[in-house]
Design a protein around this motif. Sequence first.
Motif, PDB file in Angstrom:
ATOM      1  N   ILE A  59      56.783  57.077  31.773  1.00 50.65           N
ATOM      2  CA  ILE A  59      55.534  56.609  32.359  1.00 50.65           C
ATOM      3  C   ILE A  59      54.573  57.776  32.520  1.00 50.65           C
ATOM      4  N   ARG A  60      55.096  58.870  33.047  1.00 52.89           N
ATOM      5  CA  ARG A  60      54.230  60.001  33.346  1.00 52.89           C
ATOM      6  C   ARG A  60      55.054  61.271  33.465  1.00 52.89           C
ATOM      7  N   THR A  61      54.442  62.366  33.122  1.00 44.12           N
ATOM      8  CA  THR A  61      55.061  63.675  33.315  1.00 44.12           C
ATOM      9  C   THR A  61      54.011  64.632  33.874  1.00 44.12           C
ATOM     10  N   VAL A  62      54.457  65.473  34.766  1.00 49.40           N
ATOM     11  CA  VAL A  62      53.566  66.446  35.395  1.00 49.40           C
ATOM     12  C   VAL A  62      54.275  67.786  35.453  1.00 49.40           C
ATOM     13  N   THR A  63      53.525  68.821  35.185  1.00 54.49           N
ATOM     14  CA  THR A  63      54.041  70.175  35.327  1.00 54.49           C
ATOM     15  C   THR A  63      53.261  70.861  36.443  1.00 54.49           C
ATOM     16  N   ILE A  64      53.986  71.357  37.416  1.00 56.84           N
ATOM     17  CA  ILE A  64      53.371  72.135  38.500  1.00 56.84           C
ATOM     18  C   ILE A  64      53.677  73.597  38.197  1.00 56.84           C
ATOM     19  N   PRO A  65      52.651  74.376  37.867  1.00 53.47           N
ATOM     20  CA  PRO A  65      52.882  75.737  37.375  1.00 53.47           C
ATOM     21  C   PRO A  65      53.566  76.666  38.374  1.00 53.47           C
ATOM     22  N   ASP A  66      53.272  76.526  39.661  1.00 53.64           N
ATOM     23  CA  ASP A  66      53.889  77.407  40.654  1.00 53.64           C
ATOM     24  C   ASP A  66      54.160  76.574  41.907  1.00 53.64           C
ATOM     25  N   ILE A  67      55.425  76.187  42.099  1.00 49.04           N
ATOM     26  CA  ILE A  67      55.743  75.301  43.217  1.00 49.04           C
ATOM     27  C   ILE A  67      55.633  76.017  44.557  1.00 49.04           C
ATOM     28  N   ASN A  68      55.694  77.322  44.554  1.00 46.67           N
ATOM     29  CA  ASN A  68      55.560  78.068  45.806  1.00 46.67           C
ATOM     30  C   ASN A  68      54.099  78.178  46.245  1.00 46.67           C
ATOM     31  N   ALA A  69      53.180  77.955  45.329  1.00 45.25           N
ATOM     32  CA  ALA A  69      51.749  78.021  45.641  1.00 45.25           C
ATOM     33  C   ALA A  69      51.076  76.700  45.260  1.00 45.25           C
ATOM     34  N   MET A  70      51.739  75.586  45.588  1.00 46.35           N
ATOM     35  CA  MET A  70      51.228  74.261  45.246  1.00 46.35           C
ATOM     36  C   MET A  70      49.951  73.980  46.043  1.00 46.35           C
ATOM     37  N   ASP A  71      48.914  73.494  45.362  1.00 45.46           N
ATOM     38  CA  ASP A  71      47.703  73.111  46.078  1.00 45.46           C
ATOM     39  C   ASP A  71      47.793  71.630  46.479  1.00 45.46           C
ATOM     40  N   GLU A  72      46.781  71.144  47.177  1.00 49.70           N
ATOM     41  CA  GLU A  72      46.813  69.779  47.699  1.00 49.70           C
ATOM     42  C   GLU A  72      46.860  68.738  46.584  1.00 49.70           C
ATOM     43  N   ALA A  73      46.125  68.963  45.515  1.00 49.54           N
ATOM     44  CA  ALA A  73      46.104  68.012  44.398  1.00 49.54           C
ATOM     45  C   ALA A  73      47.483  67.913  43.748  1.00 49.54           C
ATOM     46  N   GLU A  74      48.154  69.028  43.582  1.00 48.36           N
ATOM     47  CA  GLU A  74      49.499  69.005  42.984  1.00 48.36           C
ATOM     48  C   GLU A  74      50.501  68.328  43.921  1.00 48.36           C
ATOM     49  N   ALA A  75      50.357  68.557  45.221  1.00 45.39           N
ATOM     50  CA  ALA A  75      51.248  67.913  46.192  1.00 45.39           C
ATOM     51  C   ALA A  75      51.026  66.396  46.203  1.00 45.39           C
ATOM     52  N   MET A  76      49.771  65.965  46.117  1.00 45.06           N
ATOM     53  CA  MET A  76      49.484  64.526  46.075  1.00 45.06           C
ATOM     54  C   MET A  76      50.040  63.899  44.796  1.00 45.06           C
ATOM     55  N   THR A  77      49.914  64.589  43.688  1.00 43.03           N
ATOM     56  CA  THR A  77      50.471  64.098  42.426  1.00 43.03           C
ATOM     57  C   THR A  77      51.980  63.935  42.540  1.00 43.03           C
ATOM     58  N   TYR A  78      52.621  64.899  43.166  1.00 43.13           N
ATOM     59  CA  TYR A  78      54.060  64.864  43.365  1.00 43.13           C
ATOM     60  C   TYR A  78      54.456  63.651  44.228  1.00 43.13           C
ATOM     61  N   CYS A  79      53.670  63.361  45.254  1.00 39.65           N
ATOM     62  CA  CYS A  79      53.985  62.266  46.173  1.00 39.65           C
ATOM     63  C   CYS A  79      53.676  60.889  45.589  1.00 39.65           C
ATOM     64  N   GLN A  80      52.814  60.796  44.592  1.00 39.80           N
ATOM     65  CA  GLN A  80      52.391  59.508  44.036  1.00 39.80           C
ATOM     66  C   GLN A  80      53.342  58.955  42.979  1.00 39.80           C
ATOM     67  N   PHE A  81      54.376  59.682  42.622  1.00 33.68           N
ATOM     68  CA  PHE A  81      55.248  59.240  41.537  1.00 33.68           C
ATOM     69  C   PHE A  81      55.901  57.898  41.810  1.00 33.68           C
ATOM     70  N   ARG A  82      56.484  57.719  42.959  1.00 33.94           N
ATOM     71  CA  ARG A  82      57.199  56.472  43.249  1.00 33.94           C
ATOM     72  C   ARG A  82      56.231  55.289  43.302  1.00 33.94           C
ATOM     73  N   ARG A  83      55.063  55.464  43.911  1.00 33.99           N
ATOM     74  CA  ARG A  83      54.076  54.405  43.974  1.00 33.99           C
ATOM     75  C   ARG A  83      53.638  53.988  42.581  1.00 33.99           C
ATOM     76  N   GLU A  84      53.431  54.943  41.723  1.00 31.85           N
ATOM     77  CA  GLU A  84      52.989  54.637  40.362  1.00 31.85           C
ATOM     78  C   GLU A  84      54.076  53.916  39.575  1.00 31.85           C
ATOM     79  N   ALA A  85      55.317  54.228  39.856  1.00 34.75           N
ATOM     80  CA  ALA A  85      56.415  53.574  39.154  1.00 34.75           C
ATOM     81  C   ALA A  85      56.523  52.101  39.527  1.00 34.75           C
ATOM     82  N   LEU A  86      56.211  51.773  40.763  1.00 35.49           N
ATOM     83  CA  LEU A  86      56.309  50.391  41.210  1.00 35.49           C
ATOM     84  C   LEU A  86      54.999  49.631  41.042  1.00 35.49           C
ATOM     85  N   LEU A  87      54.012  50.251  40.411  1.00 34.63           N
ATOM     86  CA  LEU A  87      52.707  49.629  40.224  1.00 34.63           C
ATOM     87  C   LEU A  87      52.796  48.364  39.369  1.00 34.63           C
TER      88      LEU A  87
END
Length: 173
Positions: free
Chosen positions: A111-139
């Motif tokens: 469905i989707r793939t995302v690469t977060i270049p530096d997980i130790n310096a994740m910005d808000e947009a990357e964190a939101m993308t990470y959190c939206q995975f389950r919601r998008e799967a059940l869409l």
Amino acid sequence: MIGWSIAAGNFLVPAVAIPLGVIVVLACRKNVEAVIADERQRKISSQAALRTLEVAVIVGAIAAVVLLSFMVSDTLTPKITGSVFTDGNGTNAMVINLYKPGGPETPENLIRTVTIPDINAMDEAEAMTYCQFRREALLENERNGIAGAVIGTGIFALLITFGAFYLYYNRKY
């Protein structure tokens, strides 16, 4: 209107409309002076409602357990895989893949793939993308209206059950 306001996140409308509706119904009942129902009708309705409630609670508890088991099963839950790797410059990157429920981890089920270049310096947009995975799967289930169909079927089953008990007690008394 109440359903729309709840879906829109406005809980003030139902909080006012429901008590207002109860008050209107009670006010209308006070103005009725004729006999609406006799003792037999009240007993039939009471017994039918009680039996419907008993059946609904038991069936509802069983259905809740069954639906919960479906929700956590592998066939209906989307598969999320991920891997963390260290780049040449010492940063930890993460790749997250989301696959359709019940299918193998193949490119056609991706469905989707995302690469977060530096997980130790994740910005808000990357964190939101990470959190939206389950919601998008059940869409897809949301688009198909599965929740509405389940609620509608439940209400229909309650009406049928009440009708059956009403007919049974109408013949019994």
